[in-house]
Design an enzyme around this catalytic site. Structure first.
Site, short mmCIF file in Angstrom:
data_model
loop_
_atom_site.label_atom_id
_atom_site.label_comp_id
_atom_site.label_asym_id
_atom_site.label_seq_id
_atom_site.Cartn_x
_atom_site.Cartn_y
_atom_site.Cartn_z
N GLU A 50 14.21 -20.68 17.71
CA GLU A 50 13.39 -21.86 18.54
C GLU A 50 13.40 -23.11 18.02
OE1 GLU A 50 9.26 -20.94 19.62
OE2 GLU A 50 9.57 -19.03 20.33
N ASP A 61 -0.33 -27.51 20.13
CA ASP A 61 -0.10 -27.02 19.02
C ASP A 61 -1.09 -27.62 17.74
OD1 ASP A 61 2.75 -25.88 18.88
OD2 ASP A 61 3.20 -27.85 19.77
N TYR A 176 7.23 -14.42 26.51
CA TYR A 176 6.71 -14.78 25.12
C TYR A 176 5.08 -14.73 25.31
CZ TYR A 176 5.53 -18.05 21.22
OH TYR A 176 5.30 -18.62 20.02
#
Lengths: 279, 413
Positions: A50, A61, A176
């Protein structure tokens, strides 16, 4: 057409082991160091790479990846240079799947069709774009699928059974699973909760399910690998790189090699998890 | 006073400019729901809860009661006679939102959303703030309704808006200084979103402007539309006609949208939004998203943004911390594209001059944000006939700004 991602997960499935998915930020701390790291990941046991596309405002994040994105931007990374990194990698490695991960604005600004064409040519296999839920599928997801790129969707603990079919509808390559409510690199998930969630997702899809967010150590990676088709580690690798930078933010000599040694411990643990669990 | 909080569907004609957003939260190509999957179910819940609330007369009754007794509404529509005389042209009215409790229009939205949060059973409130006006209004309603409040504020803003930080803490709120990024409003918003994604069960995110993912832009607009609804009634009583021109400052754009929205279908009314021109749009140091930006996706919506040629978000600059945001509400972007609202800008200096003119001529110290709107009026009013009626939203009072203006004037306090 079978993509590199599909081929890779099928092969791992036959071997009966989980995929180790390694995340690094493109251009962190500079393009050459980043390329050295990128091109060493497969040999260090990464089954899927990734590659983060830096964005000034990475809302999903945590501090580690925020800081790495800003380092990369400061060192001059651009969308074009991120794609160049993939293009260079492909000269030596034509099998390891590469998934670009990031936020929609830099793609939108570049132009969706233009981006997809260049990503495909560079040798990108899939995309993870955090701020594009299924409600916005016509923006990038559907065009990406039409361009022959996998679009990997995030499923989260808040994605209930009613919503899962919509989330999975246009997902391809793998799913995911974001194992916690939160941002990258924060709390670690409970193995039991993760196993239940994977079972729930598998009830709706035959796609492989990889798990990420909050996996930091080889032990944690191994725990995930026993339940999931893949374990994703990002913040811990990015932090390992950050620890190798000097006061000026430059990588110390040998930094990529030492980060890759850490990656090796994670991938080994992921790959052998099911053997040790068989007792 | 009729409370038309439910302006989205009720009474909207097919050709109405007031019928947006569509089912996907879009105003033309702008708006939308560009959020992480974790937040998507929460945003859908919020949309459903808001739809129920805005169709519930009891919700409106409670809000109306609070507006009357807590905020002090309706706010006056005031004829600025000395300013009018001095400029020698158009007749200038101020919609006095600075007289509201907490000193700005922000309370209108906070009261609406806190009632909604309570309805939804949420037990923890988070908010972002730039200048601190929305943070203070959030802390205020949380004190009143006994809910814990956490305000995210950029570290740079914490430093330059100390009085508001103290006010928030006095009201019982926690203020977290955000050091990530550049430590300003956009970073505070990032951090609030990170909090929300981590605390999905009990937390309500009280967004302060007409931006963010759907339904926020429409919901905040609806709660602020009381400004325009009152103005319409008041100006008809005072002048017997609708205004010729409406003017408001635009950062995220909530006071402007509140004033503009009830007038969008009144085609004879010229509408002007004034962005922060900073040191001048040509210098690159400004917060004029429409004049100096381009469409992009940030904080859950597509809108005009300040960004570089690689789609990275740029820092805004303005003398006014409340306008210092690199984006603008998506409905404004749409109104710009279809040409219904004209977006222009005023520089730091023009705003500072207007700030002083207003203080001296009217005895009203305006917020630096509102002074941007006035700066435009100072430019155009002299060129207009005496029967031309301009209504400006005086969105906030300027007490909070005296330190920064003094500093710019070289006065040490």
């Amino acid at each position: 057409m079978t993509t590199r991602l599909e081929t890779r997960f099928a092969a791992l499935g036959k071997e009966g082991r989980a995929a180790f998915v390694a995340f690094i930020t493109a251009g962190d701390p500079d393009q050459e160091t980043s390329f050295e790291l990128l091109s060493g990941l497969a040999a260090a046991g990464a089954d899927v790479i990734e590659l983060g596309m830096p964005f000034t405002d990475p809302m999903a994040d945590g501090p580690a990846i925020q800081a790495s994105s800003l380092r990369a931007l400061k060192a001059g990374i651009t969308m074009k240079r991120t794609l160049d990194l993939v293009r260079r990698l492909r000269q030596a490695d034509n099998t390891t799947p590469v998934v670009l991960m990031g936020y929609y604005n830099p793609i939108y600004h570049m132009g969706v069709e233009n981006f997809l064409a260049q990503a495909k040519t560079a040798g990108v296999d899939g995309l993870i774009v955090v701020d594009l839920p299924p409600e916005e599928d016509d923006e990038l997801c559907v065009p990406a699928l039409n361009a022959g790129l996998n679009f990997i969707r995030l499923a989260t603990p808040t994605t209930d059974d009613k919503r899962l079919p919509a989330v999975l509808a246009n997902t391809s390559g793998f799913v995911y699973y974001v194992s916690i409510n939160g941002i990258t690199g924060s709390a670690s998930p409970e193995a039991r909760d993760v196993a239940q969630a994977i079972a729930r997702i598998k009830g709706h899809t035959s796609l492989p399910v990889a798990v990420g967010f909050g996996i930091r150590t080889p032990d944690q990676a191994a725990n995930i690998a026993r339940a999931a088709d893949g374990a994703v580690v990002g913040s811990a690798i990015v932090s390992a790189l950050a620890a190798e930078l000097d006061a000026k933010g430059k990588a110390r000599p040998g930094a990529p090699g030492r980060v890759l040694e850490f990656v090796r411990t994670l991938s080994d643990a992921t790959h052998t998890a099911r053997e040790s669990a068989a007792v | 006073m009729s409370m038309k909080v439910d302006t989205v569907a009720v009474g909207a004609t097919p050709n109405s400019l007031r019928s947006g957003p569509d089912g996907r939260g879009r105003f033309g190509i702008f708006g939308g729901r560009f959020v992480a999957e974790t937040l998507m179910p929460l945003i859908l819940d919020l949309e459903k809860a808001y739809d129920e609330a805005r169709n519930d007369p009891a919700f409106h009754a409670e809000l109306r009661d609070l507006q009357l007794h807590y905020t002090g509404r309706p706010s006056p529509l005031y004829f600025a006679s000395r300013l009018t005389e001095k400029l020698g042209g158009a007749k200038i009215y101020f919609k006095r939102e600075e007289l509201n409790h907490t000193g700005s229009h922000k309370i209108n939205n906070c009261l609406g959303q806190i009632l909604l949060a309570r309805r939804m059973g949420k037990t923890r409130i988070i908010a972002e703030t730039g200048a601190g006006q929305h943070g203070v209004a959030s802390a205020t309603v949380c004190a009143k309704f006994d809910l814990p409040c956490l305000v995210y504020m950029g570290a740079t803003d914490v430093e330059r808006q100390k009085p508001n930080v103290f006010r928030m803490r006095l009201l019982g709120a926690d203020v977290t200084a955000v050091t990530s990024g550049s430590g300003t409003l956009k970073d505070a918003m990032n951090e609030a979103l990170r909090d929300w994604v981590t605390n999905v069960g009990d937390t309500y995110y009280l967004i302060g402007t007409v931006a963010g993912p759907h339904p926020y832009p429409a919901m905040v607009r609806d709660f602020q539309s009381v400004i325009g609804e009152e103005t319409k009634q008041q100006i008809l009583e005072l002048e017997g006609k609708l205004p010729d021109t409406l003017v408001a400052c635009v950062g995220g754009g909530s006071n402007a949208m509140g004033l503009f929205h009830p007038f969008l279908d009144d085609t004879g009314v010229e509408i002007v939004g004034v962005e922060a021109g900073g040191h001048g749009v040509e210098t690159g140091e400004h917060s004029a998203s429409i004049t100096g930006g381009s469409p992009g996706v940030l904080h859950g919506n597509r809108t005009y943004l300040l960004q570089n040629d690689d789609g990275q978000i740029l820092e805004g600059h303005s003398i006014s911390a409340g306008l210092d945001y690199p984006g603008i509400g998506p409905e404004h972007s749409w109104l710009h594209d279809i040409g219904r609202v004209k977006y222009i800008n005023a520089t730091d200096k023009e705003a500072r001059d207007a700030f002083q003119v207003c203080s001296k001529l009217e005895g009203l110290i305006p917020a630096l944000e509102s002074a941007h709107a006035l700066a435009h009026i100072i430019k155009v009013a002299p060129t207009l006939p005496k029967d031309h009626v301009i209504v400006m939203c005086l969105s906030g009072r300027g007490d909070k700004d005296v330190f920064s203006v003094a500093e710019h004037l070289g006065v040490e306090l």
